[in-house]
Design an enzyme around this catalytic site. Structure first.
Site, PDB file in Angstrom:
ATOM      1  N   HIS A 186       4.770   0.025  -0.172  1.00 15.09           N
ATOM      2  CA  HIS A 186       5.507  -0.811   0.771  1.00 15.09           C
ATOM      3  C   HIS A 186       4.568  -1.776   1.479  1.00 15.09           C
ATOM      4  O   HIS A 186       3.353  -1.621   1.440  1.00 15.09           O
ATOM      5  CB  HIS A 186       6.234   0.055   1.798  1.00 15.09           C
ATOM      6  N   ARG A 212       6.876  -9.495  16.270  1.00 14.27           N
ATOM      7  CA  ARG A 212       7.606  -8.371  15.675  1.00 14.27           C
ATOM      8  C   ARG A 212       6.994  -7.073  16.179  1.00 14.27           C
ATOM      9  O   ARG A 212       5.809  -6.817  15.994  1.00 14.27           O
ATOM     10  CB  ARG A 212       7.491  -8.443  14.154  1.00 14.27           C
ATOM     11  N   ASP A 251       0.886   5.289   1.831  1.00 13.53           N
ATOM     12  CA  ASP A 251       0.333   5.858   3.063  1.00 13.53           C
ATOM     13  C   ASP A 251      -0.581   7.052   2.849  1.00 13.53           C
ATOM     14  O   ASP A 251      -1.311   7.424   3.764  1.00 13.53           O
ATOM     15  CB  ASP A 251       1.472   6.245   4.013  1.00 13.53           C
ATOM     16  N   HIS A 299       0.854  -1.187   0.000  1.00 17.05           N
ATOM     17  CA  HIS A 299       0.000   0.000   0.000  1.00 17.05           C
ATOM     18  C   HIS A 299       0.890   1.237   0.000  1.00 17.05           C
ATOM     19  O   HIS A 299       2.110   1.146   0.140  1.00 17.05           O
ATOM     20  CB  HIS A 299      -0.898   0.020   1.244  1.00 17.05           C
TER      21      HIS A 299
END
Length: 744
Positions: free
Chosen positions: A688, A698, A618, A616
């Protein structure tokens, strides 16, 4: 004595006919429907009932009628208040026996006028139009438009699916989504308008974002212009003025800014009028209240006055946002002072500059501009005779009188009140429209004007990495990293893209451990995604927490306050690094700050071929097939820069990846580790995503920034206030030589 104290205060109920603002400008009037006005809450209930029964045609009729009734009711109340204020002015009390009677006679006459006016225009008693707080809240949040967009889709097509409508805080709050279908064009247009109108006040509503995107897929990208049916006229005119100002079209900009001011003062009058309705008495039941005449008058009037005083904030707040536009009303005059200068109208420029100084008398740049404008006047004009604009002069005068009265009453009557700073300018001049704001200084003669301020950031600005007019990729010549021990790793060219940077050692190992520890104490599953455990992939659990929540838990002792503050401090550190490295010539603001953890779910990792977070961009809607990124709602178009600050590496998978616009071709892959930070511009130049986390957890601090102060993160502003309070408390302890441990 009370008669002499409180009777004069009630004179402030009279709306200022001459000095509250400029005369009414042209405004769209609602055509009155025949017969008595139907209560909007009953129409709303009928529309919702029709929707659930499957009678979508009746649902549309009732919901549209409810919205018209709601608008008409506001208009009637405002017009009656203006009419009666002019026809029945309040009389000041006299002296001697019965001195207060003329005042109360005038008060009673105004009340009778108001009731008569409302009854005549409404076609019945106004009591029929009193509604519950639930309904009032739904209309404020534009919930009827949520039902309306779905009903229009049902009318125009088949095969449309919907999620269930649940009760979430309000009796009729809905969660609707649709899929592609053959829908009649006119119904589609109305559905898009309703959906967009709802979304503008509920930007976090994930289903509505999907609905709008589905409508686009049905009708084509260019098919419809998004229309907000509840747009505030003064805000629309202001935005148009800024747009033309930034394009150096100053004559048109002046037209829109002046129109925005006329509309602003009109809407201020409406806001103040609506504050005069029934008030809620939090500390007691109104019908059981036993206070005397003057106590009752004082209690009610103070609530009205505080509400009216807050209209400044109300009119500066965009739908769906709690934080107002900073410095909103003064900004009109700040833009106008330079626009008038550029078209050669120096007297008007001087009037606007002096008007701005009413709110910021110590603004050195505008003070310099005043001196310069005065030097440009004809010899026949006395600079001292040019005064600040009357509209703002009288507005500020009333605002200050109200403030003094509220503070005095709070002290005398024992209620709590803190005066907000309505004209706040964070960190100096962040609105940036100093002379020569928005002007290309090169090749322009602007002698004598204040030149020390930065240019106003443009929403659709070009990337700022330019040398001699040629775009180049950011390299080692990026700005300073500001802090010791931070290691530069890769620049844009080495990351095969534009406006990218990878840094290490932004956090120490000890800080990573402390942040990871505090994360376990503050995170909620699905935070930021309406409680959805797995918003991006069913194979992972998503958890998150904001800075404000961390500080709240720290203050309450649920996590170490020192660790909660570390979250705040390192995010500010990241903001400064991004602002410096990319050499931005405007202040970078937080748009959203989120500590996030993605945990691989056991038993669901075999043969995974999905991503932890899909590809996507931002601030725009990525369209890989068209090789485009559409910068329009529901995307967060105000985001300008992004950053991810990693906290650990004891997991498998989870690499951050950049791709081409096709969302397939990987251009760079980054393995997270403690203290590593990747930052990049938020547009379509940097698609990204995150590869699947196949084992372990994570964690990272995700940061989005904006150059537009209108979109500052509300929780960040509140967190700033919490930090200021904590610092003040700590300073007080040091001044008194108190060991904090002694207080435990």
């Amino acid at each position: 004595m009370r008669e002499r104290i409180w009777a004069p205060l009630l004179l402030l109920l009279l709306p200022p006919p001459l000095w509250g603002g400029p005369p009414d400008g042209p405004r769209q009037q609602l055509e009155p429907e025949p017969g008595p006005l139907q209560p909007f809450d009953l129409l709303y209930a009928s529309g919702v009932a029709a929707y659930y029964s499957g009678d979508y045609e009746q649902a549309v009729r009732d919901l549209e009628a409810a919205l018209r009734s709601h608008r008409r009711l506001r208009e009637i109340r405002t017009r009656c208040a203006r009419h009666c204020a002019a026809r029945r002015p309040l009389a000041p009390p006299g002296a001697g026996p019965g001195a207060e009677l003329p005042f109360f006679r005038a008060l009673l006459e105004r009340a009778r006028c108001y009731r008569s006016c409302e009854t005549q225009r409404l076609g019945g008693p106004s009591s029929r139009h009193r509604v519950s707080e639930d309904v009032r809240s739904d209309f404020q949040r534009r919930v009827p438009y949520n039902y309306l967009q779905r009903a229009y889709i049902k009318l125009g097509g088949r095969g449309v699916t919907a999620t269930t409508i649940g009760e979430e805080g309000s009796k009729w709050k809905s969660r609707l989504s649709v899929g592609p279908a053959d829908v009649k064009l006119n119904e589609m247009e109305k559905a898009v308008e309703a959906a967009h109108t709802f979304f503008m006040a509920n930007p976090e509503h994930m289903e509505m974002q999907q609905n709008i995107e589905n409508y686009r897929m049905m009708a084509g990208v260019e098919a419809f212009q998004l229309v907000d049916r509840e747009a505030k006229p003064h805000m629309e005119s202001y935005n148009a003025g800024v747009k033309h100002y930034e394009a150096d079209d100053f004559e048109v900009a002046i037209k829109y800014f002046e129109q925005a001011l006329r509309e602003y003062f009109n809407e201020d009058m409406e806001c103040r009028t609506l504050c005069e309705g029934p008030q809620r008495f939090e500390e007691y039941e109104y019908l059981g209240y036993k206070g005397g005449l003057y106590e009752a008058i004082a209690d009610h009037y103070m609530q009205v006055l505080v509400c009216q005083h807050e209209c400044v904030r109300e009119l500066a707040t965009r739908p769906g946002r709690l934080s107002p536009i900073e410095n909103f009303l003064p900004l009109h005059y700040d833009y106008l002072q330079f626009a008038y200068y550029r078209v050669g109208e120096y007297v008007k420029a001087l009037e606007c500059a002096k008007a701005y100084l009413l709110c910021h008398p110590d603004d050195e740049d505008v003070l310099d501009n005043v001196d310069y404008y005065e030097s440009l006047l004809d010899d026949s004009i006395d600079p001292a005779s040019i005064e600040a604009r009357e509209d703002l002069t009288m507005f500020v005068k009333r605002h200050k009188l109200e403030s003094e009265l509220i503070k005095s009453a709070a002290e005398g009557l024992g209620f709590s009140y803190t005066e907000p700073n309505y004209w706040i300018r964070y960190g100096g001049r962040h609105d940036e429209n100093r002379v020569p704001s928005g002007v290309n200084v090169e090749g322009t003669e602007v002698h004598g004007l204040s030149m020390g301020k930065k240019l106003l950031p443009k929403i659709d600005r070009d990337l700022r990495e330019e040398v001699t007019g040629k775009t180049m990729r950011c390299d080692l010549s990026g700005g300073p990293l500001l802090y010791e021990n931070i290691t530069f790793v890769y620049n844009s060219e080495q990351l095969n893209g534009t406006q990218r940077v990878l840094l290490d050692n932004v956090l120490s190992e000890e800080q990573c451990r402390e942040l990871h520890s505090v994360a376990s104490g503050i995170m909620l599953v699905g935070d930021g995604y309406r409680g959805k455990t797995s918003p991006h992939t069913p194979n992972e659990k998503f958890e998150g927490a904001t800075v404000l929540k961390a500080l709240k838990f720290g203050y309450e002792g649920r996590v170490p306050l020192k660790s909660a503050r570390l979250f705040y401090d390192i995010s500010e550190k990241a903001r400064k690094i991004v602002e410096s490295y990319f050499m931005l010539n405007s202040t970078l603001y937080f748009s959203y700050t989120h500590m996030v953890c993605r945990t691989a779910l056991s038993g669901q990792q075999d043969r995974r071929n999905d991503l932890s977070h899909p590809i996507h961009a931002d601030n725009c809607l990525l369209d890989p097939e068209a090789n485009e990124c559409w910068k329009e709602p529901p995307a967060y178009t105000f985001r300008d820069y992004s950053a991810l600050l990693y906290m650990n590496d004891d997991f498998e998978g989870g690499e951050f990846i950049f791709t081409e616009m096709d969302a397939k071709t990987v251009t760079a892959s980054i393995k997270p580790k403690c203290g590593r930070m990747i930052s990049f511009s938020s547009g379509g130049e940097n698609p990204h995503g995150v590869k699947a986390v196949t084992k372990g957890q994570r964690c990272a601090v995700a940061l989005w920034f904006t150059l537009d102060p209108l979109y500052r993160e509300l929780e960040r502003i509140q967190a700033d206030e919490v930090i200021a309070i904590l610092d003040q408390e700590q300073q007080g302890k040091h001044e008194m030589n108190i060991n904090p441990k002694d207080e435990l």
